[in-house]
Enzyme design. Structure first.
Site, PDB file in Angstrom:
ATOM      1  N   ASP A  81      -2.280   1.568   3.260  1.00  0.00           N
ATOM      2  CA  ASP A  81      -2.368   2.782   2.261  1.00  0.00           C
ATOM      3  C   ASP A  81      -2.075   4.139   3.048  1.00  0.00           C
ATOM      4  OD1 ASP A  81      -3.394   4.139   0.000  1.00  0.00           O
ATOM      5  OD2 ASP A  81      -5.582   3.915   0.677  1.00  0.00           O
ATOM      6  N   GLY A  82      -1.970   5.148   2.260  1.00  0.00           N
ATOM      7  CA  GLY A  82      -1.501   6.434   2.783  1.00  0.00           C
ATOM      8  C   GLY A  82      -1.882   7.704   1.742  1.00  0.00           C
ATOM      9  N   GLU A 120       2.534   6.467   2.249  1.00  0.00           N
ATOM     10  CA  GLU A 120       2.283   5.167   1.683  1.00  0.00           C
ATOM     11  C   GLU A 120       3.483   4.259   2.160  1.00  0.00           C
ATOM     12  OE1 GLU A 120       0.156   3.858  -0.042  1.00  0.00           O
ATOM     13  OE2 GLU A 120      -0.904   5.188  -1.559  1.00  0.00           O
ATOM     14  N   ASP A 142      -1.308  -0.117  -2.500  1.00  0.00           N
ATOM     15  CA  ASP A 142      -1.914   0.571  -3.956  1.00  0.00           C
ATOM     16  C   ASP A 142      -0.946   1.600  -4.656  1.00  0.00           C
ATOM     17  OD1 ASP A 142      -2.388   2.851  -2.759  1.00  0.00           O
ATOM     18  OD2 ASP A 142      -4.525   2.363  -2.314  1.00  0.00           O
ATOM     19  N   HIS A 196      -9.231   1.899  -4.882  1.00  0.00           N
ATOM     20  CA  HIS A 196     -10.605   2.392  -5.062  1.00  0.00           C
ATOM     21  C   HIS A 196     -11.197   1.637  -6.030  1.00  0.00           C
ATOM     22  CE1 HIS A 196      -9.852   6.081  -2.728  1.00  0.00           C
ATOM     23  NE2 HIS A 196      -8.761   6.455  -3.471  1.00  0.00           N
ATOM     24  N   ASP A 206      -7.809   2.082   3.232  1.00  0.00           N
ATOM     25  CA  ASP A 206      -7.804   3.702   2.788  1.00  0.00           C
ATOM     26  C   ASP A 206      -8.632   4.403   3.632  1.00  0.00           C
ATOM     27  OD1 ASP A 206      -8.047   5.886   0.443  1.00  0.00           O
ATOM     28  OD2 ASP A 206     -10.204   5.588   1.410  1.00  0.00           O
TER      29      ASP A 206
END
Length: 217
Positions: A81-82, A120, A142, A196, A206
């Protein structure tokens, strides 16, 4: 070069290194205005909770808090994640490799001025670097843009000399590095995972990506 803030009407500048990163970009707000919270509007009735609305959408949890709150989602794989806040702005990335809900390896980092998409991609690169070349493993992101880039578009772009019909390829340096790693790891499969949504290890990635905002990872 000087710009005029669309909110406070003051003149402001940005470092030349930042402007060089994003050619043809014209900032609309100075950093002071971008960092200010929006004025509170009229109270609204609470809406039912929906997919993609876990507490991490509004709270920067530590990795320990994530492990205490979440237990859903896949128990194996590499999760990445980023993000940047604002976008563009300061950002971070994170990647974690897990087997049977146990952390094998994790990495995270930050950039003082970047974009969501660069973070990301950086996270996915770190995830692919952790993947054993001969092992079958799923690398989760994601970001649908990142997943589509590497599963649908990169091969064609490479065949055309890293060109696309619609114009330049954004973040080409990172795309090329990620694609190189994909080819070196034929047993690694890249898949999208909803952000999320309570998936423990996506939430954990995250938390790694926002570690630069806290004193505790």
């Amino acid at each position: 070069m000087a710009f005029i803030c669309g909110t406070c009407s003051r003149e402001f500048t940005l470092p030349s290194a930042v402007l060089a990163k994003y050619p043809n970009w014209t900032p609309k707000q100075c950093m002071d205005c971008r960092d200010k919270p929006s004025p509170a509007g009229p109270a609204k009735a609470a809406k039912p909770k929906s997919k993609g609305s876990s507490v991490t959408r509004t709270q920067d949890l530590t990795t320990a808090e994530v492990l205490a709150r979440f237990d859903g989602g896949p128990a194996h794989g590499i999760f990445t994640d980023g993000s940047s806040r604002p976008n563009p702005g300061p950002g971070g990335w994170g990647a974690v490799f897990v087997r049977d809900n146990a952390v094998i390896e994790q990495r995270h980092g930050a950039d003082p001025w970047t974009t969501n998409n660069r973070m990301e991609l950086t996270a996915l690169i770190a995830g692919l670097e952790m993947a054993p070349p001969a092992e079958s493993v799923i690398v989760f992101s994601d970001s649908q843009l990142v997943v589509n880039t590497l599963t649908k578009w990169a091969r064609g772009w490479e065949g055309r000399g890293w060109k696309r019909k619609e114009g330049e390829i954004a973040n080409l340096d990172l795309v090329k590095r990620a694609w190189e790693l994909v080819q070196q790891r034929p047993n690694a499969r890249i898949e999208w995972i909803r952000a999320h949504d309570g998936s423990r290890w996506n939430e954990y990635a995250d938390a790694l990506s926002t570690a630069h905002l806290r004193s505790e990872v």
